[in-house]
Motif scaffolding. Structure first.
Motif, PDB file in Angstrom:
ATOM      1  N   LEU A 145      71.780 -40.153  65.366  1.00  0.00           N
ATOM      2  CA  LEU A 145      70.961 -40.315  64.167  1.00  0.00           C
ATOM      3  C   LEU A 145      71.779 -40.816  62.973  1.00  0.00           C
ATOM      4  O   LEU A 145      71.253 -40.902  61.853  1.00  0.00           O
ATOM      5  N   ALA A 146      73.041 -41.137  63.186  1.00  0.00           N
ATOM      6  CA  ALA A 146      73.952 -41.460  62.081  1.00  0.00           C
ATOM      7  C   ALA A 146      73.511 -42.662  61.257  1.00  0.00           C
ATOM      8  O   ALA A 146      73.820 -42.747  60.063  1.00  0.00           O
ATOM      9  N   SER A 147      72.798 -43.589  61.861  1.00  0.00           N
ATOM     10  CA  SER A 147      72.394 -44.796  61.132  1.00  0.00           C
ATOM     11  C   SER A 147      71.111 -44.601  60.321  1.00  0.00           C
ATOM     12  O   SER A 147      70.703 -45.494  59.573  1.00  0.00           O
ATOM     13  N   LYS A 148      70.508 -43.439  60.420  1.00  0.00           N
ATOM     14  CA  LYS A 148      69.211 -43.228  59.784  1.00  0.00           C
ATOM     15  C   LYS A 148      69.360 -42.604  58.391  1.00  0.00           C
ATOM     16  O   LYS A 148      70.288 -41.849  58.132  1.00  0.00           O
ATOM     17  N   SER A 149      68.421 -42.915  57.536  1.00  0.00           N
ATOM     18  CA  SER A 149      68.404 -42.333  56.187  1.00  0.00           C
ATOM     19  C   SER A 149      67.996 -40.864  56.268  1.00  0.00           C
ATOM     20  O   SER A 149      67.313 -40.439  57.206  1.00  0.00           O
ATOM     21  N   VAL A 150      68.435 -40.094  55.292  1.00  0.00           N
ATOM     22  CA  VAL A 150      68.083 -38.672  55.201  1.00  0.00           C
ATOM     23  C   VAL A 150      67.522 -38.438  53.803  1.00  0.00           C
ATOM     24  O   VAL A 150      68.228 -38.592  52.803  1.00  0.00           O
ATOM     25  N   THR A 153      62.317 -42.628  59.932  1.00  0.00           N
ATOM     26  CA  THR A 153      60.856 -42.477  59.836  1.00  0.00           C
ATOM     27  C   THR A 153      60.310 -41.699  61.024  1.00  0.00           C
ATOM     28  O   THR A 153      59.102 -41.511  61.136  1.00  0.00           O
ATOM     29  N   GLU A 154      61.228 -41.208  61.873  1.00  0.00           N
ATOM     30  CA  GLU A 154      60.780 -40.605  63.133  1.00  0.00           C
ATOM     31  C   GLU A 154      60.909 -39.093  63.221  1.00  0.00           C
ATOM     32  O   GLU A 154      60.243 -38.468  64.046  1.00  0.00           O
ATOM     33  N   LEU A 206      66.531 -26.948  62.770  1.00  0.00           N
ATOM     34  CA  LEU A 206      65.786 -27.618  63.832  1.00  0.00           C
ATOM     35  C   LEU A 206      65.299 -28.987  63.378  1.00  0.00           C
ATOM     36  O   LEU A 206      65.004 -29.197  62.204  1.00  0.00           O
ATOM     37  N   GLY A 207      65.178 -29.903  64.349  1.00  0.00           N
ATOM     38  CA  GLY A 207      64.614 -31.219  64.089  1.00  0.00           C
ATOM     39  C   GLY A 207      63.413 -31.461  64.995  1.00  0.00           C
ATOM     40  O   GLY A 207      63.402 -31.044  66.162  1.00  0.00           O
ATOM     41  N   TYR A 208      62.402 -32.112  64.451  1.00  0.00           N
ATOM     42  CA  TYR A 208      61.144 -32.314  65.158  1.00  0.00           C
ATOM     43  C   TYR A 208      60.706 -33.776  65.019  1.00  0.00           C
ATOM     44  O   TYR A 208      61.069 -34.454  64.056  1.00  0.00           O
ATOM     45  N   PRO A 209      59.874 -34.261  65.933  1.00  0.00           N
ATOM     46  CA  PRO A 209      59.275 -35.574  65.715  1.00  0.00           C
ATOM     47  C   PRO A 209      58.426 -35.545  64.435  1.00  0.00           C
ATOM     48  O   PRO A 209      57.768 -34.540  64.148  1.00  0.00           O
ATOM     49  N   TYR A 210      58.463 -36.606  63.690  1.00  0.00           N
ATOM     50  CA  TYR A 210      57.666 -36.699  62.465  1.00  0.00           C
ATOM     51  C   TYR A 210      56.185 -36.797  62.811  1.00  0.00           C
ATOM     52  O   TYR A 210      55.786 -37.586  63.662  1.00  0.00           O
ATOM     53  N   LEU A 211      55.372 -35.976  62.188  1.00  0.00           N
ATOM     54  CA  LEU A 211      53.928 -36.042  62.382  1.00  0.00           C
ATOM     55  C   LEU A 211      53.318 -36.786  61.206  1.00  0.00           C
ATOM     56  O   LEU A 211      53.521 -36.413  60.050  1.00  0.00           O
ATOM     57  N   SER A 212      52.594 -37.836  61.497  1.00  0.00           N
ATOM     58  CA  SER A 212      51.975 -38.604  60.420  1.00  0.00           C
ATOM     59  C   SER A 212      50.811 -37.826  59.820  1.00  0.00           C
ATOM     60  O   SER A 212      50.240 -36.942  60.454  1.00  0.00           O
TER      61      SER A 212
END
Length: 304
Positions: free
Chosen positions: A29-34, A50-51, A102-108
């Motif tokens: 996940l290093a390339s992703k924004s936080v 975004t995920e 914890l990390g989860y899939p993003y729910l729209s």
């Protein structure tokens, strides 16, 4: 209000710290924004790319709940009819941060704030099917995984009523005279002191900040399962009163199944109690949007 509140953080998670914890433990996940999304009583929430979303405990009391989520939520996949927060990343605390995360899939979706009654009615059957299935999850499996039993003693109406009267006096200035009188009259007329204990598996903290809706205003996701417990179904059924307008409640119970009068009394009480707590934190955070939505929930719960 005092300088110390139940929702005050013991640990703050900055953007830099969240990024460091996530990328060091999950290099993919290093390339992703936080980016910080917000916080509740127990957790600070970050959007990763975004995920994904990551939740970091803000208080020591939240650690057990987060660990419980990690164990039990994956087991719910065959029971739930609405998308929910199922963890896929399990982070460990270290010298920078003392708690697991914890990390989860993003729910729209978006929070159900400012919906019309017409939009709310769209979810009567959806919520009924969801809660009927959730409450059918085997209590034995929950117990085997260490889920707590009614840790907030919600069936004790007399104690909760006393707390509500104190809370109401603390935030009286934020209600109109008519609103304050309606709440006061409700509490005065509430004579039930305790209801018979019932045991089902519960989300435990179902309210508008833990629900997502789609572009039409229909419930599409349920988040923040930190108060999972075994207890009275009225705890979750509070949404029948806080979320649904009065003329949609019969449709809900036709699908969910009829419940006794004690359950309805307790569900309505919790439907008022939870928004009062949300309102208190929103006042402390100077969040007028949440204050208004909490008040709207209370008004709806008082309506027949």
């Amino acid at each position: 209000m005092g300088s110390s509140n139940q929702w005050d953080a013991e640990w703050e998670v900055s953007d830099d710290l969240a990024h460091k914890l996530i990328t060091s433990q999950f290099p993919q996940l290093a390339s992703k924004s936080v980016k910080k999304l917000g916080h509740g009583w127990d957790n600070t929430v970050y959007l990763v790319g975004t995920e994904y979303v990551f939740r970091f405990p803000r208080r020591e009391v939240a650690i057990h709940s987060l660990r419980m989520e990690g164990k039990i939520l994956p087991k719910l996949k065959d029971y739930l009819s609405i998308a929910y927060s199922k963890p896929i990343f399990f982070g460990a605390g270290n010298y920078d941060f003392p708690a697991p995360f914890l990390g989860y899939p993003y729910l729209s979706g978006k929070f159900p704030i400012g919906l019309t009654d017409k939009q709310r009615k769209l979810s009567a059957s959806t919520l009924a099917i969801f809660l009927k299935s959730l409450h059918a999850f085997p209590v034995q499996i929950a117990q085997e995984n260490g889920v707590q039993h009614d840790h907030r003693n919600l069936t004790d109406i007399a104690t909760r009523k006393e707390k509500m009267q104190k809370f109401l006096s603390d935030i009286a200035l934020h209600f109109s005279e008519e609103e304050y009188r309606a709440l006061s009259n409700y509490l005065e007329q509430l004579t039930t002191e305790k209801v018979k204990q019932k045991d089902v598996f519960l989300h435990g903290d179902l309210h508008f900040k833990n629900m997502l809706v789609d572009e039409n205003g229909k419930v599409s996701g349920i988040i923040d399962w930190g108060d999972i417990n075994i207890g009275h179904p009225a705890c979750d059924l509070n949404v029948v009163y806080s979320f649904l307008p009065p003329d949609a409640r019969s449709s809900f119970f036709e699908e969910y199944g009829e419940v006794d009068e004690e359950t309805k009394i307790l569900a309505r009480l919790i439907a008022i109690y939870i928004p009062i707590l949300i309102m208190m934190q929103a006042i402390d955070d100077h969040d007028e949007r949440l204050i208004d939505e909490a008040k709207a929930n209370i008004k709806r719960a008082l309506a027949d």
